[in-house]
Design a protein around this motif. Structure first.
Motif, PDB file in Angstrom:
ATOM      1  N   ARG A  31     -18.646 -32.956  -8.223  1.00 35.37           N
ATOM      2  CA  ARG A  31     -19.307 -32.331  -9.380  1.00 35.37           C
ATOM      3  C   ARG A  31     -19.257 -33.251 -10.604  1.00 35.37           C
ATOM      4  NH1 ARG A  31     -17.279 -26.589  -9.832  1.00 35.37           N
ATOM      5  NH2 ARG A  31     -15.333 -27.671 -10.159  1.00 35.37           N
ATOM      6  N   ALA A  32     -18.131 -33.952 -10.798  1.00 34.27           N
ATOM      7  CA  ALA A  32     -18.014 -34.884 -11.925  1.00 34.27           C
ATOM      8  C   ALA A  32     -18.962 -36.071 -11.746  1.00 34.27           C
ATOM      9  CB  ALA A  32     -16.573 -35.363 -12.076  1.00 34.27           C
ATOM     10  N   PHE A  33     -19.008 -36.631 -10.529  1.00 31.57           N
ATOM     11  CA  PHE A  33     -19.917 -37.750 -10.280  1.00 31.57           C
ATOM     12  C   PHE A  33     -21.373 -37.302 -10.422  1.00 31.57           C
ATOM     13  CE2 PHE A  33     -16.387 -39.886  -7.811  1.00 31.57           C
ATOM     14  CZ  PHE A  33     -16.310 -41.005  -8.627  1.00 31.57           C
ATOM     15  N   ALA A  34     -21.690 -36.081  -9.968  1.00 31.32           N
ATOM     16  CA  ALA A  34     -23.054 -35.558 -10.078  1.00 31.32           C
ATOM     17  C   ALA A  34     -23.450 -35.423 -11.548  1.00 31.32           C
ATOM     18  CB  ALA A  34     -23.185 -34.222  -9.360  1.00 31.32           C
ATOM     19  N   ARG A  35     -22.532 -34.986 -12.406  1.00 29.34           N
ATOM     20  CA  ARG A  35     -22.831 -34.866 -13.835  1.00 29.34           C
ATOM     21  C   ARG A  35     -23.092 -36.240 -14.447  1.00 29.34           C
ATOM     22  NH1 ARG A  35     -25.477 -32.720 -17.792  1.00 29.34           N
ATOM     23  NH2 ARG A  35     -24.406 -32.886 -19.795  1.00 29.34           N
ATOM     24  N   ASP A  62     -12.617 -33.490 -13.073  1.00 27.42           N
ATOM     25  CA  ASP A  62     -13.684 -32.578 -12.672  1.00 27.42           C
ATOM     26  C   ASP A  62     -14.625 -32.349 -13.850  1.00 27.42           C
ATOM     27  OD1 ASP A  62     -15.144 -30.797 -11.114  1.00 27.42           O
ATOM     28  OD2 ASP A  62     -13.632 -29.221 -11.130  1.00 27.42           O
ATOM     29  N   PHE A  63     -15.718 -31.676 -13.587  1.00 30.66           N
ATOM     30  CA  PHE A  63     -16.650 -31.254 -14.633  1.00 30.66           C
ATOM     31  C   PHE A  63     -16.815 -29.757 -14.509  1.00 30.66           C
ATOM     32  CE2 PHE A  63     -20.878 -30.288 -16.289  1.00 30.66           C
ATOM     33  CZ  PHE A  63     -20.782 -30.857 -17.546  1.00 30.66           C
ATOM     34  N   THR A  64     -16.739 -29.058 -15.633  1.00 30.36           N
ATOM     35  CA  THR A  64     -16.840 -27.599 -15.604  1.00 30.36           C
ATOM     36  C   THR A  64     -17.821 -27.117 -16.667  1.00 30.36           C
ATOM     37  OG1 THR A  64     -15.574 -25.540 -15.714  1.00 30.36           O
ATOM     38  CG2 THR A  64     -14.866 -27.301 -17.159  1.00 30.36           C
ATOM     39  N   GLU A  65     -18.484 -26.035 -16.342  1.00 27.78           N
ATOM     40  CA  GLU A  65     -19.380 -25.374 -17.291  1.00 27.78           C
ATOM     41  C   GLU A  65     -18.866 -23.959 -17.482  1.00 27.78           C
ATOM     42  OE1 GLU A  65     -23.711 -26.314 -17.033  1.00 27.78           O
ATOM     43  OE2 GLU A  65     -23.114 -27.107 -15.074  1.00 27.78           O
ATOM     44  N   GLU A  66     -18.481 -23.630 -18.720  1.00 28.97           N
ATOM     45  CA  GLU A  66     -17.946 -22.317 -19.044  1.00 28.97           C
ATOM     46  C   GLU A  66     -18.675 -21.773 -20.263  1.00 28.97           C
ATOM     47  OE1 GLU A  66     -13.876 -23.284 -19.778  1.00 28.97           O
ATOM     48  OE2 GLU A  66     -13.423 -23.658 -17.685  1.00 28.97           O
ATOM     49  N   LEU A  67     -18.352 -20.570 -20.654  1.00 32.56           N
ATOM     50  CA  LEU A  67     -18.971 -19.980 -21.837  1.00 32.56           C
ATOM     51  C   LEU A  67     -18.727 -20.802 -23.090  1.00 32.56           C
ATOM     52  CD1 LEU A  67     -18.234 -16.187 -21.314  1.00 32.56           C
ATOM     53  CD2 LEU A  67     -20.422 -17.360 -21.083  1.00 32.56           C
ATOM     54  N   ILE A  68     -17.562 -21.459 -23.159  1.00 30.17           N
ATOM     55  CA  ILE A  68     -17.234 -22.248 -24.349  1.00 30.17           C
ATOM     56  C   ILE A  68     -17.887 -23.629 -24.326  1.00 30.17           C
ATOM     57  CG2 ILE A  68     -15.067 -21.053 -24.814  1.00 30.17           C
ATOM     58  CD1 ILE A  68     -13.622 -23.478 -23.525  1.00 30.17           C
ATOM     59  N   GLY A  69     -18.526 -23.978 -23.228  1.00 29.31           N
ATOM     60  CA  GLY A  69     -19.212 -25.261 -23.149  1.00 29.31           C
ATOM     61  C   GLY A  69     -18.943 -25.986 -21.846  1.00 29.31           C
ATOM     62  N   ALA A  70     -19.653 -27.079 -21.670  1.00 26.93           N
ATOM     63  CA  ALA A  70     -19.504 -27.914 -20.486  1.00 26.93           C
ATOM     64  C   ALA A  70     -18.694 -29.144 -20.866  1.00 26.93           C
ATOM     65  CB  ALA A  70     -20.867 -28.310 -19.950  1.00 26.93           C
ATOM     66  N   ARG A  71     -17.775 -29.555 -19.967  1.00 22.35           N
ATOM     67  CA  ARG A  71     -16.936 -30.710 -20.297  1.00 22.35           C
ATOM     68  C   ARG A  71     -16.266 -31.251 -19.040  1.00 22.35           C
ATOM     69  NH1 ARG A  71     -11.201 -28.601 -22.096  1.00 22.35           N
ATOM     70  NH2 ARG A  71     -11.191 -26.636 -20.996  1.00 22.35           N
ATOM     71  N   PHE A  72     -15.827 -32.493 -19.142  1.00 22.77           N
ATOM     72  CA  PHE A  72     -14.994 -33.075 -18.104  1.00 22.77           C
ATOM     73  C   PHE A  72     -13.569 -32.577 -18.340  1.00 22.77           C
ATOM     74  CE2 PHE A  72     -18.553 -36.008 -18.201  1.00 22.77           C
ATOM     75  CZ  PHE A  72     -18.817 -36.162 -16.842  1.00 22.77           C
ATOM     76  N   VAL A  73     -12.872 -32.212 -17.269  1.00 18.75           N
ATOM     77  CA  VAL A  73     -11.509 -31.696 -17.379  1.00 18.75           C
ATOM     78  C   VAL A  73     -10.603 -32.465 -16.424  1.00 18.75           C
ATOM     79  CG1 VAL A  73     -12.168 -29.377 -18.115  1.00 18.75           C
ATOM     80  CG2 VAL A  73     -11.955 -29.873 -15.685  1.00 18.75           C
ATOM     81  N   ILE A  74      -9.310 -32.456 -16.734  1.00 21.31           N
ATOM     82  CA  ILE A  74      -8.325 -33.151 -15.909  1.00 21.31           C
ATOM     83  C   ILE A  74      -7.235 -32.168 -15.517  1.00 21.31           C
ATOM     84  CG2 ILE A  74      -6.637 -35.021 -15.825  1.00 21.31           C
ATOM     85  CD1 ILE A  74      -8.434 -36.416 -17.951  1.00 21.31           C
ATOM     86  N   ASP A  75      -7.014 -32.035 -14.215  1.00 20.04           N
ATOM     87  CA  ASP A  75      -5.896 -31.249 -13.698  1.00 20.04           C
ATOM     88  C   ASP A  75      -4.822 -32.259 -13.318  1.00 20.04           C
ATOM     89  OD1 ASP A  75      -4.193 -29.384 -12.587  1.00 20.04           O
ATOM     90  OD2 ASP A  75      -5.312 -29.209 -10.716  1.00 20.04           O
ATOM     91  N   ASN A  76      -3.762 -32.306 -14.113  1.00 19.79           N
ATOM     92  CA  ASN A  76      -2.743 -33.345 -13.970  1.00 19.79           C
ATOM     93  C   ASN A  76      -1.417 -32.747 -13.518  1.00 19.79           C
ATOM     94  OD1 ASN A  76      -1.021 -35.507 -14.243  1.00 19.79           O
ATOM     95  ND2 ASN A  76      -1.851 -36.164 -16.202  1.00 19.79           N
ATOM     96  N   PRO A  77      -0.989 -33.025 -12.278  1.00 22.46           N
ATOM     97  CA  PRO A  77       0.278 -32.478 -11.790  1.00 22.46           C
ATOM     98  C   PRO A  77       1.506 -33.089 -12.472  1.00 22.46           C
ATOM     99  CG  PRO A  77      -0.584 -34.034 -10.204  1.00 22.46           C
ATOM    100  CD  PRO A  77      -1.639 -33.870 -11.279  1.00 22.46           C
ATOM    101  N   ASN A  78       1.325 -34.188 -13.212  1.00 19.79           N
ATOM    102  CA  ASN A  78       2.430 -34.845 -13.900  1.00 19.79           C
ATOM    103  C   ASN A  78       2.751 -34.182 -15.231  1.00 19.79           C
ATOM    104  OD1 ASN A  78       2.462 -37.078 -11.949  1.00 19.79           O
ATOM    105  ND2 ASN A  78       0.495 -37.568 -12.857  1.00 19.79           N
ATOM    106  N   ALA A  79       1.843 -33.387 -15.757  1.00 15.41           N
ATOM    107  CA  ALA A  79       2.036 -32.749 -17.062  1.00 15.41           C
ATOM    108  C   ALA A  79       2.982 -31.564 -16.923  1.00 15.41           C
ATOM    109  CB  ALA A  79       0.699 -32.293 -17.623  1.00 15.41           C
ATOM    110  N   SER A  80       4.016 -31.533 -17.755  1.00 21.76           N
ATOM    111  CA  SER A  80       4.949 -30.405 -17.732  1.00 21.76           C
ATOM    112  C   SER A  80       4.428 -29.253 -18.576  1.00 21.76           C
ATOM    113  CB  SER A  80       6.333 -30.837 -18.223  1.00 21.76           C
ATOM    114  OG  SER A  80       6.258 -31.342 -19.540  1.00 21.76           O
ATOM    115  N   SER A  81       3.578 -29.558 -19.552  1.00 21.02           N
ATOM    116  CA  SER A  81       2.922 -28.514 -20.340  1.00 21.02           C
ATOM    117  C   SER A  81       1.673 -29.092 -20.969  1.00 21.02           C
ATOM    118  CB  SER A  81       3.867 -27.990 -21.442  1.00 21.02           C
ATOM    119  OG  SER A  81       4.123 -29.004 -22.388  1.00 21.02           O
ATOM    120  N   SER A  82       0.792 -28.209 -21.385  1.00 18.46           N
ATOM    121  CA  SER A  82      -0.418 -28.649 -22.080  1.00 18.46           C
ATOM    122  C   SER A  82      -0.753 -27.634 -23.154  1.00 18.46           C
ATOM    123  CB  SER A  82      -1.583 -28.806 -21.092  1.00 18.46           C
ATOM    124  OG  SER A  82      -1.905 -27.566 -20.508  1.00 18.46           O
ATOM    125  N   CYS A  83      -1.612 -28.038 -24.047  1.00 18.35           N
ATOM    126  CA  CYS A  83      -1.985 -27.119 -25.131  1.00 18.35           C
ATOM    127  C   CYS A  83      -3.290 -26.420 -24.778  1.00 18.35           C
ATOM    128  CB  CYS A  83      -2.091 -27.874 -26.450  1.00 18.35           C
ATOM    129  SG  CYS A  83      -3.489 -28.987 -26.514  1.00 18.35           S
TER     130      CYS A  83
END
Length: 111
Positions: A10-14, A82-103
């Motif tokens: 999906r990210a490459f397609a965008r 990844d790339f996601t389209e939601e009500l708040i907008g479309a954007r590239f997103v990162i799911d990072n297993p190394n992150a202990s927390s995020s904002c």
């Protein structure tokens, strides 16, 4: 051993939709100090350099590229871009297993 990040179809397609490769550009994903949680992602279109890790798409996103610099790579080991389209907008997103927390903004994290 560091596993490179995974980039979804999906990210490459965008990237293909916006014509990144046709413009000589790739999606740069970098990690910088700062943000409200200690580190933040920088995601932008950029030209590849010699020391970048280059991840190339196939299928609908064939020819498109995601690039990661060598300093950011350890922070993105095993992450999914990844790339996601939601009500708040479309954007590239990162799911990072190394992150202990995020904002809440999704662009800042801590380890």
């Amino acid at each position: 051993m560091q596993l490179p990040p995974n980039v979804t179809d999906r990210a490459f397609a965008r990237l293909a939709e916006i014509g990144a490769n046709a413009q000589g550009q790739a999606l740069r994903v970098a990690v910088e100090g700062g943000g409200c949680s200690g580190f933040q992602y920088e995601i932008k279109l950029d030209e590849p350099t010699d020391d970048d890790l280059v991840l190339e798409g196939s299928g609908e996103g064939a020819g498109e590229k995601v690039i990661v610099d060598t300093v950011s790579l350890p922070f993105l080991t095993g992450a999914t871009i990844d790339f996601t389209e939601e009500l708040i907008g479309a954007r590239f997103v990162i799911d990072n297993p190394n992150a202990s927390s995020s904002c809440g903004c999704g662009t800042s994290f801590s380890m």
